[in-house]
Design an enzyme around this catalytic site. Structure first.
Site, PDB file in Angstrom:
ATOM      1  N   LYS A   1       1.088  -1.265  -0.132  1.00  0.00           N
ATOM      2  CA  LYS A   1       0.412   0.458   0.286  1.00  0.00           C
ATOM      3  C   LYS A   1       0.979   1.386  -0.135  1.00  0.00           C
ATOM      4  O   LYS A   1       1.801   1.449   0.637  1.00  0.00           O
ATOM      5  CB  LYS A   1      -0.877   0.047   0.584  1.00  0.00           C
ATOM      6  CG  LYS A   1      -1.696   1.018   1.269  1.00  0.00           C
ATOM      7  CD  LYS A   1      -3.173   0.534   2.530  1.00  0.00           C
ATOM      8  CE  LYS A   1      -3.894   1.491   2.618  1.00  0.00           C
ATOM      9  NZ  LYS A   1      -4.592   1.528   3.736  1.00  0.00           N
TER      10      LYS A   1
ATOM     11  N   SER B   1      -9.362   1.369   3.086  1.00  0.00           N
ATOM     12  CA  SER B   1      -8.793   2.830   2.684  1.00  0.00           C
ATOM     13  C   SER B   1      -7.656   1.850   1.688  1.00  0.00           C
ATOM     14  O   SER B   1      -7.163   2.215   0.497  1.00  0.00           O
ATOM     15  CB  SER B   1      -7.812   3.725   2.929  1.00  0.00           C
ATOM     16  OG  SER B   1      -7.016   3.464   4.441  1.00  0.00           O
TER      17      SER B   1
ATOM     18  N   SER C   1      -9.313  -0.917   7.212  1.00  0.00           N
ATOM     19  CA  SER C   1      -8.985  -0.478   6.064  1.00  0.00           C
ATOM     20  C   SER C   1      -8.181  -1.649   5.549  1.00  0.00           C
ATOM     21  O   SER C   1      -8.342  -1.399   3.821  1.00  0.00           O
ATOM     22  CB  SER C   1      -7.452   0.585   6.126  1.00  0.00           C
ATOM     23  OG  SER C   1      -8.490   1.888   6.633  1.00  0.00           O
TER      24      SER C   1
END
Lengths: 475, 449
Positions: free
Chosen positions: B55, B130, B154
């Protein structure tokens, strides 16, 4: 028109002391002064995204030392908070500090006043990281950021408003600095920013304090005195004109010798405090505190009081207790039986002079036994003070006082005949000084005296020589 | 090169090719090329040679890290995150940085400054967030594992919407060094994997004490990632979550309950009343921590594109997206004004209460299960009630508030979109949660044939 002349001054201090450690509070960057800009920073103290603080435990111990030496009580847990605000010298936009649980609560430090010692109470002391430094270039209007100082460990000591004038405030700061240096907690170099003070000041009428203002970032004792006194006068003038003092933050301008308003002082919320989750709470074991307390020995103020009780003048007692090496020498010599007053005079006087001449720092290389003997011999009158001073310098390099005295026949000359002979010889030689004196210039006496003492190799009792010389000359 | 894992065949070269060809807006940058893939060393562990996506809020040295924001558009970190160092040492191949909701704030996958991530199952559905890109990378088969971050769900929410497994470790079990903080006391590095076993294996690689993170500690996570026998386990079904979920999500949980019972585990109903205000507490605490964590982004540093004369206020206004701005304003207000102090104090008290209630629960049960999210991935643009949103947050946020481990597993589907079940364990019970998860996965496969 209010008469503000009878209002009293109330000062509280917030003093930031840089703790002497190898590295910064939350990273391994070296903590030292004077390096090229931004040469002592890393992603952590520069606040790069994704970085985390790591607690330097040596810094905690340094803070504990000073706080405990002030008589404060240590918390059993070390907890940190974030104080958030925006400023270019604060890379993370928050300072890691302690708000809820300062490491130390309470404590005190005495300052001397005309009426004797006065206790100044300490509210709390806490550990926090320093911010970087801004260099303002007035010409270009640009400010440059140097992060060398960002993350340096500080102990912030907060006092109650027990101080009554600038002089007292400066004295408190100086005694605090000296104590920190004594303990090895700070290097105490004011010119390097090792200690900075914020002065909180209000005027009081009939015991009721008015609004207080804050003068930030004073870096010398002289600035503390002048800024505090200037602010007291500023507030006095406002009250005298029937006005109101506004709470605000001020800056001291050393050039202009004035205080100027920096900003309206933030309310508590202006700083947006929140817990610091990246440093887990650390248990402060009681044994850590006990070890520190046991290791203190006699602290400077107690020593100061002891010297005073032994007849030493207060100003000299205070001076003797400023430097740990000096005080320890005094103690050692006194412990060998030397009288306190003379010991301190010698250490502050002759010993310090030799140290200065030789460019030495720290502990004087002369053994206490040797100094004690010198003092004894001088007090007994066995040698003159002048002789003792000469010997002292030599004894810095080793040797035994009695041996040297015997070898060189330095015992004081009390023999009237020898003095008489020297006096006669000098007068017979004549010379300008003698002629001047006989012509009525009394000032020339000193030169003639000098000549006689030189003949006697400084070993004669000056009082005896003076008496005999005067008698001979006046004849 | 191909890895030596006995269950999986890793093909980093294929992963790199697929990453280049991806059309779901998954990757923001690629971290390797063919040379890196060829030269990857053989370290012999189960994930050696495995391609992994990271990420874009976790630092890979020399590779841009944008956090999905214009604020960090050209920021390049000079050090690897600790977890990235560990993956390299295990011989894994870092393919690229994945898209995310800006600064890890959001659960839709629509809030990146660099465009939304498409759900590989259906482009008209939320990918979730997210860690949208990381979940989509695994779901679309580009990589078998990916790293994300989990502050309030997330990794778990996007994994649930994309039909893959995800794991949020106990807070502190994985070092946060090198992960851009959103809310420090809630943040964890999260793992997304094609199945629970891969999650367990990656957890073994990245977990453990880091001298650079004072909050990190060691946990005993076996490297092999074997499942455990479910017989004798006591599992609690969270009634409040079941009541709030849609029927299809409930059905998925029931499937797992059946599998558990068949395997010899006992399943009981449990209740956690404090859960009720978990969402509010989460919003207050995460916003206020974000306000301090993101203060350092002044727009003047870290590669932001500042124009002459723009001050910090304008820069932050321009370079942060609306969701980030809203949370920062909320967080700053909560911390900055005395009249809001009771809200923050209340949130902190609520959090303490939740922690204590979860601790008590785990005295009675080994694991707690419930739906990961309310239902399957919503359609983009679908009207969602605020109450539903808050409840949805609460399912996931409880684990962050309590600092406990949580695993999400895909289980069945509805309207051709995947459904998921969440398994939570006590603080530090990561090994139990992961191994039970592997066992449950097997059992579900057994039921579904």
């Amino acid at each position: 028109m209010n008469n503000a002349a009878d209002m009293t001054v109330m000062i509280g201090l917030e003093i930031h002391i840089e703790l002497k450690t190898d590295s910064k509070l939350f990273c391994t960057c070296p903590s030292c002064f004077g390096a090229p800009a931004n040469s002592l920073s890393c992603p952590v103290c520069a606040g790069h995204p994704g970085t985390l603080p790591r607690l330097n435990r040596a810094a905690v111990l340094q803070g504990l030392r000073l706080g405990l030496a002030l008589g404060g009580k240590a918390d059993d847990t070390l907890i940190f908070d974030r104080k958030s605000y925006f400023y270019p010298d604060l890379p993370k936009a928050y300072q890691i500090t302690q708000r809820r649980r300062p490491i130390i609560r309470g404590g005190e430090l005495a300052v001397s006043t005309a009426e004797g010692f006065k206790t100044v109470r300490i509210r709390e002391a806490h550990i926090e990281e320093d911010a970087g430094k801004l260099q303002h270039d007035r010409g270009s209007g640009v400010s440059l950021v140097d992060l060398n100082r960002s993350g340096v460990p500080l102990l912030e000591v907060v006092t109650e408003p027990d101080l009554a004038c600038g002089e007292e405030a400066a004295q408190f700061a100086r005694r605090l600095r000296d104590l920190a240096v004594w303990l090895g907690v700070s290097d105490g170099k004011m010119q390097e920013g090792s200690l900075r003070a914020d002065v909180n000041l209000s005027l009081c009428r009939d015991g009721v304090p008015g609004e207080r203002t804050e003068i930030k970032n004073l870096g010398s004792f002289r600035d503390i005195v002048r800024a505090a006194d200037a602010e007291a006068e500023r507030q006095r003038a406002i009250y005298a004109a029937g006005g109101r003092v506004e709470r605000c933050t001020l800056r001291w301008d050393g050039q202009m010798q004035t205080v100027t308003v920096m900003r309206e002082k933030e309310g508590e919320g202006g700083y947006r405090y929140s817990p610091e989750p990246d440093i887990p709470p650390v248990a402060l074991a009681g044994c850590i505190v006990d070890d520190i307390l046991c290791g203190f020995g006699e602290l400077p103020h107690d020593k100061e009081l002891r010297y005073i009780s032994m007849g030493v003048a207060p100003e000299k007692a205070e001076l003797a207790c400023r430097d740990r090496a000096q005080a320890e020498l005094c103690d050692a010599v006194i412990a060998l039986g030397a009288p306190a007053v003379q010991t301190i005079n010698w250490v502050l006087g002759e010993v310090a002079a030799v140290m200065r001449r030789r460019g030495l720092e720290g502990a004087a290389p002369v053994p206490p036994r040797t100094l004690a003997r010198l003092i004894e011999l001088t007090e007994k009158g066995a040698i003159t003070r002048a002789t003792a001073k000469e010997l002292l310098d030599e004894l810095f390099d080793g040797g035994d006082a009695d041996e040297l005295i015997a070898q060189r026949g330095l015992v004081r000359v009390d023999d009237g005949a020898a003095v008489h002979a020297a006096v006669d010889a000098v007068i017979c030689e004549g010379g300008k000084a003698v002629d001047d004196y006989l012509a009525g210039k009394d000032k020339a006496f000193a030169a003639i005296m000098g000549a006689v003492m030189r003949r006697l190799k400084g070993r004669a009792d000056p009082q005896l020589v003076t008496r005999m010389l005067r008698e001979a000359l006046d004849k | 090169m191909n890895g030596k894992n006995d269950t999986y065949k890793f093909d980093a070269a294929a992963a790199l090719k697929a990453a280049r060809e991806d059309e779901n807006n998954i990757f923001l940058s690629l971290c390797c090329d063919e040379a890196v893939v060829e030269n990857a060393a053989d370290h012999g562990g189960p994930l050696c040679g495995a391609p992994v996506a990271v990420k874009d809020n976790i630092a890979v040295k020399g590779c841009k890290m944008t956090c999905g924001s214009k604020m960090l558009e050209s920021f390049v970190p000079c050090e690897d995150a600790f977890v990235v160092e560990k993956m390299r040492r295990a011989g894994m191949v870092i393919i690229g940085k994945t898209n995310l909701d800006e600064f890890a704030m959001g659960s839709s996958g629509l809030l990146s400054a660099f465009g939304a991530v498409k759900n590989p199952h259906s482009p008209d559905r939320y990918a979730g967030g997210s860690s949208s890109g990381s979940a989509a990378a695994v779901a679309s088969g580009i990589v078998p594992v990916a790293l994300g971050s989990d502050t309030g769900g997330s990794v778990r929410v996007p994994a649930a919407y994309c039909g893959v497994a995800a794991y949020k470790p106990t807070w502190g079990a994985v070092s946060r060094r090198g992960m851009v903080a959103h809310a420090s006391s809630l943040d964890t590095v999260g793992i997304i994997g094609a199945d629970a076993k891969l999650c367990a294996q990656l957890m073994a690689v990245i977990s453990g004490r880091d001298e650079g993170d004072d909050t990190s500690f060691d946990l005993d996570i076996p490297v092999s990632g074997n499942g455990r026998d479910l017989a004798g386990l006591c599992v609690g079904v969270w009634t409040e979550q079941m009541d709030a979920a849609l029927p299809e999500a409930r059905a998925a949980v029931e499937t797992v309950c059946s599998a558990l019972r068949l395997s010899g585990a006992s399943v009981i109903d449990i209740s956690c009343p404090a859960y009720d205000l978990a969402a509010q507490a989460y919003i207050a605490l995460s916003a206020s921590e974000a306000a301090s964590c993101l203060g350092r982004f002044d727009g003047l540093r870290y590669g932001a594109d500042a124009n002459d004369g723009e001050g910090v206020e304008q820069l932050r206004g321009r370079l942060f997206g609306p969701e980030v701005r809203a949370r920062l304003v909320l967080g700053s207000a909560l911390l900055g004004f005395e009249e809001y102090a009771p809200i923050i104090d209340g949130a902190r008290r609520r959090r303490t209460q939740i922690k204590a209630e979860m601790e008590r629960l785990f005295c009675d049960v080994d694991l707690v299960i419930g739906p990961t999210v309310i239902g399957c991935a919503p359609r983009i643009g679908e009207k969602r009630s605020a109450r539903r949103e808050r409840l949805a947050d609460a399912f996931a946020a409880v684990a962050n508030l309590a600092g406990i481990p949580a695993l999400t597993l895909p289980c069945g589907s509805s309207e051709v979109m995947p459904l998921a079940v969440q398994i939570m364990g006590a603080h530090g019970a990561d090994e139990l949660v992961l191994s039970a998860g592997i066992g449950i996965e097997k059992a579900i496969r057994g039921i579904n044939g």
